[in-house]
Write an enzyme that holds these catalytic residues in place. Structure first.
Site, PDB file in Angstrom:
ATOM      1  N   SER A  31       8.315  15.493 -35.909  1.00  0.00           N
ATOM      2  CA  SER A  31       8.861  15.187 -34.592  1.00  0.00           C
ATOM      3  C   SER A  31       9.243  16.412 -33.768  1.00  0.00           C
ATOM      4  O   SER A  31       9.435  16.303 -32.568  1.00  0.00           O
ATOM      5  CB  SER A  31      10.105  14.299 -34.751  1.00  0.00           C
ATOM      6  N   HIS A  32       9.367  17.561 -34.391  1.00  0.00           N
ATOM      7  CA  HIS A  32       9.775  18.763 -33.663  1.00  0.00           C
ATOM      8  C   HIS A  32       8.519  19.520 -33.239  1.00  0.00           C
ATOM      9  O   HIS A  32       8.012  20.351 -33.981  1.00  0.00           O
ATOM     10  CB  HIS A  32      10.692  19.631 -34.537  1.00  0.00           C
ATOM     11  N   PHE A  33       8.034  19.193 -32.068  1.00  0.00           N
ATOM     12  CA  PHE A  33       6.801  19.754 -31.497  1.00  0.00           C
ATOM     13  C   PHE A  33       5.608  19.541 -32.435  1.00  0.00           C
ATOM     14  O   PHE A  33       5.072  20.488 -32.993  1.00  0.00           O
ATOM     15  CB  PHE A  33       6.955  21.241 -31.182  1.00  0.00           C
TER      16      PHE A  33
END
Length: 130
Positions: A31-33
């Protein structure tokens, strides 16, 4: 959530150097980039705090060192899957009630994160340290 992989150097009350391998299987990368996965800065800071606890002299009986304050944090470059973080914490001052330190995180000899001042204080018995 984070864990240090290896302790390279440890002199309690003075200095600690630890390594963390950034694996591509960490759930945070989903989910983080997702198209450009980078380790979130808060997780790097958590690794610094863990290393600072190692560098700190022993806490007063029945307590653990907890993060009290952090100042002048600079994120200079990204940490990506496959990187190996070398975390260095140098104690600059230690008393019975606090530990002050500075830190640097490097990947392949290049600073990616620096902390000019980090302060730990003893946590109470009812407060759990991460």
């Amino acid at each position: 959530m984070t864990a240090l992989d290896k302790i390279l150097h440890l002199t309690p009350g003075e200095r600690a150097v630890a390594v963390r391998n950034v694996t591509g299987t960490l759930a945070v990368f989903d989910s983080h980039f997702p198209r450009f996965p980078v380790l979130p800065g808060v997780l790097i800071l958590d690794d610094i705090v863990r290393t600072a606890r190692l560098a700190a002299p022993g806490a007063p009986s029945g307590t653990v060192w907890a993060l009290a304050d952090v100042r002048r944090v600079r994120y200079r470059h990204f940490a990506e899957p496959g990187d190996q973080l070398e975390i260095t914490v140098d104690v600059t001052e230690a008393t019975g009630t606090s530990v002050t330190a500075k830190a640097a995180v490097r990947v392949a000899g290049r600073d990616i994160t620096t902390v000019r001042q980090l302060r730990l204080e003893p946590a109470g018995g009812d407060r759990e340290a991460s």
